[in-house]
Design an enzyme around this catalytic site. Sequence first.
Site, short mmCIF file in Angstrom:
data_model
loop_
_atom_site.label_atom_id
_atom_site.label_comp_id
_atom_site.label_asym_id
_atom_site.label_seq_id
_atom_site.Cartn_x
_atom_site.Cartn_y
_atom_site.Cartn_z
N CYS A 195 5.23 16.70 85.57
CA CYS A 195 5.81 15.82 84.56
C CYS A 195 6.64 14.72 85.20
O CYS A 195 6.64 13.58 84.74
CB CYS A 195 6.64 16.62 83.57
N GLU A 222 6.63 17.16 77.95
CA GLU A 222 6.93 15.78 78.36
C GLU A 222 5.65 14.95 78.44
O GLU A 222 5.62 13.80 78.02
CB GLU A 222 7.61 15.75 79.74
N1 THU Z 1 6.60 23.41 80.55
C1 THU Z 1 6.83 22.21 79.92
O1 THU Z 1 6.45 22.00 78.77
N2 THU Z 1 7.48 21.26 80.63
C2 THU Z 1 7.94 21.41 81.89
O2 THU Z 1 8.41 20.45 82.49
C3 THU Z 1 7.94 22.74 82.51
C4 THU Z 1 7.01 23.72 81.90
C5 THU Z 1 5.85 24.43 79.82
C6 THU Z 1 4.48 24.74 80.38
C7 THU Z 1 4.26 26.14 79.89
O3 THU Z 1 3.76 26.07 78.56
C8 THU Z 1 5.66 26.74 79.83
O4 THU Z 1 6.57 25.66 79.86
C9 THU Z 1 5.98 27.68 80.97
O5 THU Z 1 5.73 27.09 82.19
#
Ligand code: THU
Length: 158
Positions: free
Chosen positions: A111, A71
């Site tokens: 995020c 995000e």
């Molecule tokens: N992650 C995201 O890309 N967005 C989120 O809102 C939650 C977590 C990613 C970060 C990391 O690469 C993986 O998900 C596990 O936490």
Amino acid sequence: MKEEGVKILNEKDSISDEIANLIKIAREATNSAYAPYSNFYVGAAALLEDGTIVKGSNFENASYPLCLCAERVALASIHSQYPGAIVKMMAVTARNPSQKTNEPIAPCGACRQVLLEYEQKQKEEIKIIMFGEEGNVAVCKSAASLLPMAFDHSFLSK
Ligand code: THU
């Protein structure tokens, strides 16, 4: 999920073509994720007011705290490529090759905070659409309703 302002859609609810398309593009965005450590491939797709769609995916690092979320990658990309653009909605999903995701993927707290900043800056709500590989789709009317009692600019004096 029982957050205020979040609506869980089921099979009977119709989804607009605009949302259906954004869901499809967020799913595609998971394919560009770099997630060798978590195996959690996140995709985000943001619809701008002029119809442009900007994708983001998570970008991990062996130094774990440096991982970037999908995000925030999408928002930073919008901010740098389309300065001043109004974001109407963002769709977020994730895929895990070893265990199917079957409930709406909720943006992490960091995020939510960054989405809120963008929302306050543009003075228009950002609808957030969350879903897994299968199961329900959750729609939240705004970033503010995903982050109650948020810390924001109003606490800071210049
Ligand atoms: N992650 C995201 O890309 N967005 C989120 O809102 C939650 C977590 C990613 C970060 C990391 O690469 C993986 O998900 C596990 O936490």
